[in-house]
Design a protein around this motif. Structure first.
Motif, PDB file in Angstrom:
ATOM      1  N   ALA A   9       0.928   1.634  -5.762  1.00  0.00           N
ATOM      2  CA  ALA A   9      -0.242   0.544  -5.049  1.00  0.00           C
ATOM      3  C   ALA A   9      -0.585   1.458  -3.768  1.00  0.00           C
ATOM      4  O   ALA A   9      -2.483   1.412  -3.596  1.00  0.00           O
ATOM      5  CB  ALA A   9       0.849  -0.524  -3.666  1.00  0.00           C
ATOM      6  N   TYR A  10       0.161   2.105  -3.279  1.00  0.00           N
ATOM      7  CA  TYR A  10      -0.398   3.816  -2.695  1.00  0.00           C
ATOM      8  C   TYR A  10      -2.252   4.506  -2.928  1.00  0.00           C
ATOM      9  O   TYR A  10      -2.370   4.044  -2.243  1.00  0.00           O
ATOM     10  CB  TYR A  10       0.279   4.154  -1.449  1.00  0.00           C
ATOM     11  CG  TYR A  10      -0.500   4.268  -0.362  1.00  0.00           C
ATOM     12  CD1 TYR A  10      -0.500   4.544   1.114  1.00  0.00           C
ATOM     13  CD2 TYR A  10      -0.562   6.433  -0.467  1.00  0.00           C
ATOM     14  CE1 TYR A  10      -1.071   5.522   1.948  1.00  0.00           C
ATOM     15  CE2 TYR A  10      -1.560   7.016   0.324  1.00  0.00           C
ATOM     16  CZ  TYR A  10      -1.348   7.033   1.726  1.00  0.00           C
ATOM     17  OH  TYR A  10      -2.286   7.662   2.647  1.00  0.00           O
ATOM     18  N   PRO A  11      -1.809   4.874  -4.195  1.00  0.00           N
ATOM     19  CA  PRO A  11      -2.782   5.465  -4.153  1.00  0.00           C
ATOM     20  C   PRO A  11      -3.878   4.895  -4.974  1.00  0.00           C
ATOM     21  O   PRO A  11      -5.495   5.523  -4.538  1.00  0.00           O
ATOM     22  CB  PRO A  11      -2.135   6.567  -5.760  1.00  0.00           C
ATOM     23  CG  PRO A  11      -0.542   5.684  -6.057  1.00  0.00           C
ATOM     24  CD  PRO A  11      -0.716   5.383  -4.300  1.00  0.00           C
ATOM     25  N   LEU A  12      -3.982   4.002  -5.713  1.00  0.00           N
ATOM     26  CA  LEU A  12      -4.685   2.552  -6.027  1.00  0.00           C
ATOM     27  C   LEU A  12      -5.467   2.253  -4.532  1.00  0.00           C
ATOM     28  O   LEU A  12      -6.952   2.263  -4.581  1.00  0.00           O
ATOM     29  CB  LEU A  12      -4.167   1.746  -6.519  1.00  0.00           C
ATOM     30  CG  LEU A  12      -3.690   1.715  -7.784  1.00  0.00           C
ATOM     31  CD1 LEU A  12      -2.567   0.471  -8.637  1.00  0.00           C
ATOM     32  CD2 LEU A  12      -5.072   2.365  -9.347  1.00  0.00           C
ATOM     33  N   ALA A  13      -4.834   2.153  -3.710  1.00  0.00           N
ATOM     34  CA  ALA A  13      -5.263   1.342  -2.669  1.00  0.00           C
ATOM     35  C   ALA A  13      -6.239   2.491  -2.096  1.00  0.00           C
ATOM     36  O   ALA A  13      -7.210   2.247  -1.422  1.00  0.00           O
ATOM     37  CB  ALA A  13      -4.726   0.372  -1.837  1.00  0.00           C
ATOM     38  N   GLN A  14      -5.786   3.812  -1.405  1.00  0.00           N
ATOM     39  CA  GLN A  14      -6.693   4.500  -1.328  1.00  0.00           C
ATOM     40  C   GLN A  14      -7.558   5.613  -1.751  1.00  0.00           C
ATOM     41  O   GLN A  14      -8.887   5.439  -0.996  1.00  0.00           O
ATOM     42  CB  GLN A  14      -5.302   6.383  -1.148  1.00  0.00           C
ATOM     43  CG  GLN A  14      -5.850   7.057   0.186  1.00  0.00           C
ATOM     44  CD  GLN A  14      -4.801   8.373  -0.386  1.00  0.00           C
ATOM     45  OE1 GLN A  14      -4.515   8.887  -1.086  1.00  0.00           O
ATOM     46  NE2 GLN A  14      -4.487   8.946   1.180  1.00  0.00           N
TER      47      GLN A  14
END
Ligand code: ADP
Length: 504
Positions: free
Chosen positions: A368-373
């Protein structure tokens, strides 16, 4: 200095051409020697056989003529009138065509008169001197080119009587030559030649068969010879030719085996060299991959430790980064450990019915984090009525994570990730699609090999060890399924994991 492949070619040349030439030369020389010695042996055998056959003819002839002369001798001594008795003996001896008996002084004792000018032939032979010579030299003689045979007998009162007889050529051929030579076991043709070299008898048509040798008969058939002809089938040359063909074929097979061996060794050598290079790349890549998250964790940890971050929101953000990088490290290490277990054949799978959607969502959650970032547009479409599927949830989750990780890694400006799961053809299909760099068609089969990474400038900067897709394929196959790829360079890729619903 020669390059390794040039060195290998030189070595292969030495290994094939030199031994093959030596074998060929040695083979040729030994076959020639063998041919010469077998020819010699063949001739010797033929000579022995011919001598034996001539001896046999001689013996048979002597036996019949002796029997005939014994009967004539008995007739001469009997009380019956000699004319009648000798007539009877002659009638029972088909081998003798004509017989004359002459007294010691050259007078004709039997028959009463000479026939058809025989006197001209026999007269001079049957003189007093002839009787003396016969008495001296052994009582038997064959003269006039086997035409006339002489023998010394005795009359009723012991006086010498010369018997002169002529053989019947047909009976000689049939009852003596044919009867003795016809039964001989031999692959050659045996013939009897007269004093002028004419064929009197031959066991088979001679045609233009070459004459091997001839031997003379002894006292019963002087000047006649027994000749041996070679048949093509019996010739040792035929056997040698067969041997040469066999030898050539064996040599051909030998060279083919050597060439195949060298080609295989060369390919193996190339594979091994390639594998060694890939392994060393792998070690460098993994070390690099481990280092990056570790330094991030260390940096954020130290910053927090120093207590300089006062803002609670920022602190929470740092904790999340540390957790996320930690997870990435775990994933990376899991990948390497699983890969090493698979390579060592030690990987085991715990199969259990698993609901598919929660597995997909929790795997995606970790990214979720890398995708969002990185601003990815994420779409998930899971068919509503998916059944539980028998699988090792950890292994399939890890395979899926690898596909998602790749989709993120190999995306450029168009950042989009689509996950869809449905049942098709009785199998669960989970597909991960991106609109990233894509993969050239000739690379698509190779990317599933261990350690293989596409060596393009646009992918080289990205982290990776080259074992991710090898692991995905192994997990898929261990479940009785497979993994496929559809991709177009510049347009994106779609990896589909297909698993049977009931497990492997
Ligand atoms: P790694 O990603 O560690 O290099 P993988 O086995 O996961 O190793 O992938 C092998 C290669 O396949 C990668 O180096 C990359 O070139 C190519 N590849 C994998 N997934 C994708 C993708 N989604 N898009 C483009 N290329 C990909």
């Amino acid at each position: 200095m020669l390059s390794p492949s040039a060195r290998f070619s030189a070595l292969a040349f030495l290994a094939i051409v030199v031994p093959a030439t030596i074998v060929a030369v040695l083979g040729y020389v030994s076959i020639r020697q063998w041919e010469a010695s077998s020819e010699l042996l063949y001739r010797e055998q033929a000579r022995d056989m011919a001598a034996m056959a001539a001896e046999k003819v001689e013996m048979t002839l002597r036996r019949s003529e002796d029997a005939f002369l014994d009967r004539v001798q008995a007739a001469l001594r009997s009380d019956a009138p000699p004319q009648r008795a000798v007539d009877d003996v002659l009638a029972g001896s088909p081998l003798i065509r004509r017989l004359y008996l002459i007294g010691a002084k050259g007078e004709l004792l039997y028959p009463r008169a000479w026939k058809d000018g025989d006197q001209a032939v026999f007269g001079p032979l049957l003189s007093e001197t002839a009787v003396r010579r016969l008495a001296r030299d052994g009582k038997r003689e064959v003269i006039a080119n086997n035409q006339v045979c002489l023998a010394l007998l005795t009359g009723r009162s012991g006086e010498p009587v010369v018997a002169a007889f002529v053989r019947d050529p047909d009976t000689l051929r049939r009852e003596i030559l044919e009867a003795t030579l016809g039964t001989l076991e031999s692959s050659t043709i045996i013939a009897v030649l007269d004093h002028e070299g004419r064929t009197i008898y031959s066991r088979a048509p001679i045609g233009d068969a070459p004459r091997l040798l001839s031997v003379g008969f002894r006292e019963r058939l002087p000047d006649w010879r027994l000749a041996v002809y070679q048949t093509p089938a019996g010739s040792p040359r035929q056997a040698v030719r067969r041997q040469v063909m066999l030898f050539t074929a064996a040599l051909g097979v030998l060279v083919a085996v050597i060439v195949a061996g060298i080609v295989m060794t060369w390919r193996l050598m190339r594979r091994e060299t390639e594998m060694a290079r890939l392994k060393s790349d792998f070690v460098a890549n993994v070390s690099h991959d481990l280092k990056t998250p570790l330094s991030v964790i260390r940096m954020f940890g130290e910053t927090l430790e120093m207590g300089r971050v006062t803002d609670e929101g920022r602190r929470q953000e740092y904790y999340r980064v540390i957790t996320r990088e930690g997870e990435r490290l775990s994933r990376l290490i899991d990948n390497v450990l699983d890969f090493s277990r698979i390579e060592g054949g030690r990987q085991t799978y715990d199969m259990a019915p698993t609901p598919v959607e929660p597995l997909i969502r929790s795997t995606l959650e970790a990214f979720a984090y890398p995708l969002a970032q990185q601003g990815f547009k994420v779409e998930v479409s899971v068919a509503p009525d998916l059944p539980d599927v028998t699988m090792d949830a950890d292994a399939v989750g890890q395979a899926l994570a690898n596909l998602i990780d790749n989709a993120i890694k190999y995306s450029a400006d168009d950042r989009s990730l689509t996950l869809d799961a449905r049942v098709a053809d009785g199998r669960l299909v989970v597909a991960v699609s991106d609109r990233g760099l894509g993969i050239a068609p000739e690379e698509q089969a190779k990317i599933f090999e261990k350690f293989y990474r596409v060596g393009r400038s646009d992918t080289q900067g990205r982290r990776g060890s080259g074992v991710g897709l090898a692991l995905v394929r192994h997990v898929a196959e261990a479940h009785g399924g497979d993994v496929t790829v559809e991709s177009k360079p510049g347009a994106g890729s779609r990896f589909a994991l297909r698993l049977p619903l009931g497990g492997a």
